[in-house]
Design a protein around this motif. Structure first.
Motif, short mmCIF file in Angstrom:
data_model
loop_
_atom_site.label_atom_id
_atom_site.label_comp_id
_atom_site.label_asym_id
_atom_site.label_seq_id
_atom_site.Cartn_x
_atom_site.Cartn_y
_atom_site.Cartn_z
N TYR A 264 -2.87 1.65 2.28
CA TYR A 264 -3.59 2.84 2.08
C TYR A 264 -2.51 3.70 2.82
N GLY B 232 -3.48 8.46 4.10
CA GLY B 232 -4.09 8.84 3.79
C GLY B 232 -3.07 10.76 4.20
N GLU C 180 -7.18 10.12 0.39
CA GLU C 180 -6.41 8.86 0.81
C GLU C 180 -5.81 8.64 -0.88
N SER D 286 -4.47 5.31 -2.80
CA SER D 286 -4.02 3.50 -1.97
C SER D 286 -3.43 2.57 -3.20
#
Length: 136
Positions: free
Chosen positions: A111, A113, A123, A125
């Motif tokens: 991930y 951010g 986020e 992912s």
């Protein structure tokens, strides 16, 4: 009947900047525009999911700068690690990268951010147990 989560509403300080961020990074589209007392309130959704889950943007918010220890965030699943890297590279160029790409143990996955215009963490992912890239 059990409750169903249908939306999250964010009070934003700059409606146009927030709209542009969620369109550019999250692929959300305006699916409804409402005018209430001189304010425009936007509903955004993923294409084809307008009746499942929306993000509501309400103008006039104070902003929300998060501390480094506040991990509150919205989470968006992507189809590959490369897609996470691409979002991170774009965010780096635009000055909104918060967490560079990293791999964590299951169920967190790979991930990165970003910070939206109000300071909210978002986020992206791959490899979590939900959404695209979910492990079977």
């Amino acid at each position: 009947m059990s409750p169903t989560l249908t939306h999250i509403a964010l009070h934003v300080s700059d409606l146009e900047a927030s709209k542009a961020f969620y369109q550019a990074f999250c692929g959300l589209e305006v699916c409804h525009e409402r005018h209430d007392g001189g304010k425009t309130i936007l509903w955004l959704a993923e294409k084809g999911r307008e009746h499942e889950f929306i993000l509501v943007l309400i103008p006039g918010g104070p902003g929300r700068p998060q501390s480094e220890k506040d991990f509150s965030h919205q989470g968006y699943a992507l189809e590959s690690r490369e897609a996470v890297d691409a979002i991170a590279e774009k965010a780096e160029r635009e000055g909104c990268l918060l967490w560079p790409p990293r791999q964590e143990a299951y169920p967190v996955g790979y991930y990165c951010g970003l910070r939206d215009p109000d300071g909210n963490a978002v986020e992206f992912s791959y490899g979590q147990p939900l959404g695209p890239g979910a492990e079977g």
